[in-house]
Structures are given as C-alpha cells and as structure tokens.
Design a protein around this motif. Structure first.
Motif, PDB file in Angstrom:
ATOM      1  N   LEU A   9     -13.992   4.287  42.072  1.00 57.99           N
ATOM      2  CA  LEU A   9     -13.561   2.915  41.828  1.00 57.99           C
ATOM      3  C   LEU A   9     -14.340   1.971  42.732  1.00 57.99           C
ATOM      4  CD1 LEU A   9      -9.689   3.539  41.809  1.00 57.99           C
ATOM      5  CD2 LEU A   9     -11.318   3.766  39.927  1.00 57.99           C
ATOM      6  N   THR A  19      -7.306  -4.263  41.175  1.00 61.29           N
ATOM      7  CA  THR A  19      -7.463  -3.162  40.223  1.00 61.29           C
ATOM      8  C   THR A  19      -8.833  -3.250  39.567  1.00 61.29           C
ATOM      9  OG1 THR A  19      -5.081  -3.173  39.768  1.00 61.29           O
ATOM     10  CG2 THR A  19      -6.515  -2.049  38.186  1.00 61.29           C
ATOM     11  N   PRO A  20      -9.718  -2.286  39.825  1.00 59.53           N
ATOM     12  CA  PRO A  20     -11.050  -2.332  39.233  1.00 59.53           C
ATOM     13  C   PRO A  20     -11.001  -2.280  37.705  1.00 59.53           C
ATOM     14  CG  PRO A  20     -10.970  -0.762  41.039  1.00 59.53           C
ATOM     15  CD  PRO A  20      -9.555  -1.156  40.750  1.00 59.53           C
ATOM     16  N   SER A  21     -11.914  -2.992  37.070  1.00 63.02           N
ATOM     17  CA  SER A  21     -12.007  -2.980  35.612  1.00 63.02           C
ATOM     18  C   SER A  21     -12.684  -1.692  35.162  1.00 63.02           C
ATOM     19  CB  SER A  21     -12.816  -4.183  35.137  1.00 63.02           C
ATOM     20  OG  SER A  21     -14.158  -4.090  35.606  1.00 63.02           O
ATOM     21  N   GLU A  22     -12.756  -1.502  33.853  1.00 61.26           N
ATOM     22  CA  GLU A  22     -13.419  -0.314  33.309  1.00 61.26           C
ATOM     23  C   GLU A  22     -14.890  -0.292  33.707  1.00 61.26           C
ATOM     24  OE1 GLU A  22     -14.302   1.781  28.951  1.00 61.26           O
ATOM     25  OE2 GLU A  22     -12.820   0.168  29.142  1.00 61.26           O
ATOM     26  N   GLU A  23     -15.512  -1.463  33.773  1.00 60.31           N
ATOM     27  CA  GLU A  23     -16.926  -1.548  34.167  1.00 60.31           C
ATOM     28  C   GLU A  23     -17.110  -1.225  35.648  1.00 60.31           C
ATOM     29  OE1 GLU A  23     -15.339  -3.917  32.449  1.00 60.31           O
ATOM     30  OE2 GLU A  23     -16.199  -3.414  30.496  1.00 60.31           O
ATOM     31  N   GLU A  24     -16.046  -1.312  36.425  1.00 58.47           N
ATOM     32  CA  GLU A  24     -16.111  -1.029  37.857  1.00 58.47           C
ATOM     33  C   GLU A  24     -15.569   0.362  38.186  1.00 58.47           C
ATOM     34  OE1 GLU A  24     -15.492  -5.452  39.787  1.00 58.47           O
ATOM     35  OE2 GLU A  24     -13.736  -4.441  38.919  1.00 58.47           O
ATOM     36  N   THR A  25     -15.487   1.212  37.173  1.00 60.20           N
ATOM     37  CA  THR A  25     -14.965   2.562  37.348  1.00 60.20           C
ATOM     38  C   THR A  25     -15.917   3.579  36.732  1.00 60.20           C
ATOM     39  OG1 THR A  25     -12.679   1.762  37.253  1.00 60.20           O
ATOM     40  CG2 THR A  25     -13.030   4.110  36.907  1.00 60.20           C
TER      41      THR A  25
END
Length: 227
Positions: A9, A19-25
């Motif tokens: 993350l 809360t990290p986004s999908e692009e940040e995971t």
C-alpha cells in the motif's frame, strides 16, 4: 477460506494515514515463496592506540530491511487472462514504488501487508529480471526483486523506543495505579528518588496522583544522592 495475497500500500504521508486507492495498491499475482527481513545494530570500538582490545559501544540501531520477489506474467497461464505484454504492469509498479511525487516532494511511503507481516518503509530498489518473451520480443514474464528500508514518523519512533536510560529526560503520563516510587524504579532503577521527582514537579503529595497528569523525570547520574 480465501487465499490472502500480499499487498503493498502506498501513502503520501509518514503517518500512513488514509485509505490508498486501487492505483496506490500493488497485489501480488502469486505470493512470494520467501522474503527476507534484515536487522542490524552498529557499534563503535573506541579502541585507543597501542591497546589490544576495547569494549564495543552502542552507536545506532539500523532500520530493518525487507526484500522479496514478485512474479509478473501476461501469458495467461496463471490467471487465465492473456495479454500482449507486461510492459504496462512493469511501468505501473515502477511508478508506484519509485516515482517522485510533486505533492510531497519525494517518493511515497509504503506498508507491506501479508498474514502476520506488517512492514512500513520506503522503497530503496527495484530489480527487474525479464524471463519470457513473445514472438515480437516483448516481455511477458518477469521476476521483480523489491527492497524496502523501515521508516516511521518521528513521533511514533519516539513512542516506540520508550527509552529508560536514567541519564536522559523523560516525560510520563500518569495512568490509574501508577505510583512515583514504581515509576522511579522503572526509569532510574531506584524507587527512592520519588521525593526528588515530587519536588521537581511541585507535587504537594506523591500519593494523591491524578491520572492524566504529565510527570517530568530529569536526568540523574548514578551517584546522585537521594534527598
């Protein structure tokens, strides 16, 4: 029970908040077979000229290091979703881990989560070993070796260290059940300093302590006389 995948993350702050986004995971396609945690402590020998040996003096505890490998594959053998190449996947991973973020003027902070593992730190390296190619020479499989160095914000680091050396300044927040003799013993190794601490903190009584009160414990040398 569903298989838990290792995740990395990304955060834009040292507190790892939000809360990290999908692009940040990043989620591993296949969990790694192994990973390495490396911890080191440095000492200084302080050996004088002409002497045969010296006691090693503590210098610093180095932050932990995490190293692991991830498979990236677009052949479809693993996930049943064939794609032409992994070039876009590699770019996304490289940008996620290493890209300079103008908003924070540095690369991101990361949290690695898998099972009982929670590692917080900064990415220090990404090594990509391309293993398989299609007929046009485009890569469709790679092993990515990633390394991180442990990193926490200063406030959390100070709280986690909980230094108890008697030659350092300490502040403690009183909790229910705390007593000055007990706290003095924990910090100084000698409960008899409670009278001095009560005087320093201008407490009218060392017995009637109010939870939530911050108590100051000044540095005391080993030969400090008991008042």
């Amino acid at each position: 029970m569903a298989l838990k995948k290792l995740r990395i993350l990304a955060f834009k702050n040292a507190e790892y908040s939000g809360t990290p986004s999908e692009e940040e995971t990043f989620t591993a396609m296949i969990n790694p077979e192994s990973y390495t945690l490396d911890y080191k402590v440095e000492y200084q020998d302080g050996q004088g000229q002409g002497t045969s040996s010296a006691q090693q003096k503590f210098s610093v505890s180095k932050p932990g290091e995490w190293t692991g490998e991830f498979l990236i594959d677009s052949s479809g053998i693993i996930d049943g979703k064939p794609r032409e190449t992994i070039e876009e996947d590699i770019k996304k991973l490289r940008d996620l881990l290493l890209k300079y973020e103008g908003e924070i003027h540095e690369p991101k902070h990361f949290q690695i989560i898998w099972g009982s593992l929670t590692f917080k730190g900064r990415c220090t390296g990404l090594n990509i070993n391309f293993k398989l190619f299609n007929s046009q020479g485009k890569p469709i499989r790679a092993i990515c070796k990633v390394s991180f160095i442990g990193s926490v914000d200063d406030e959390l680091r100070t709280a986690e260290e909980k230094k108890k050396s008697p030659d350092m300044t300490h502040y403690r927040m009183l909790k229910a059940g705390d007593t000055l003799p007990m706290m003095c013993y924990e910090i100084y190794g000698n409960s008899s300093h409670y009278v001095q601490i009560a005087r320093v903190n201008k407490l009218s009584s060392f017995r009637d302590l109010v939870p939530g009160t911050e108590i100051f414990f000044p540095p005391l040398k080993k030969n400090t006389p008991v008042a």
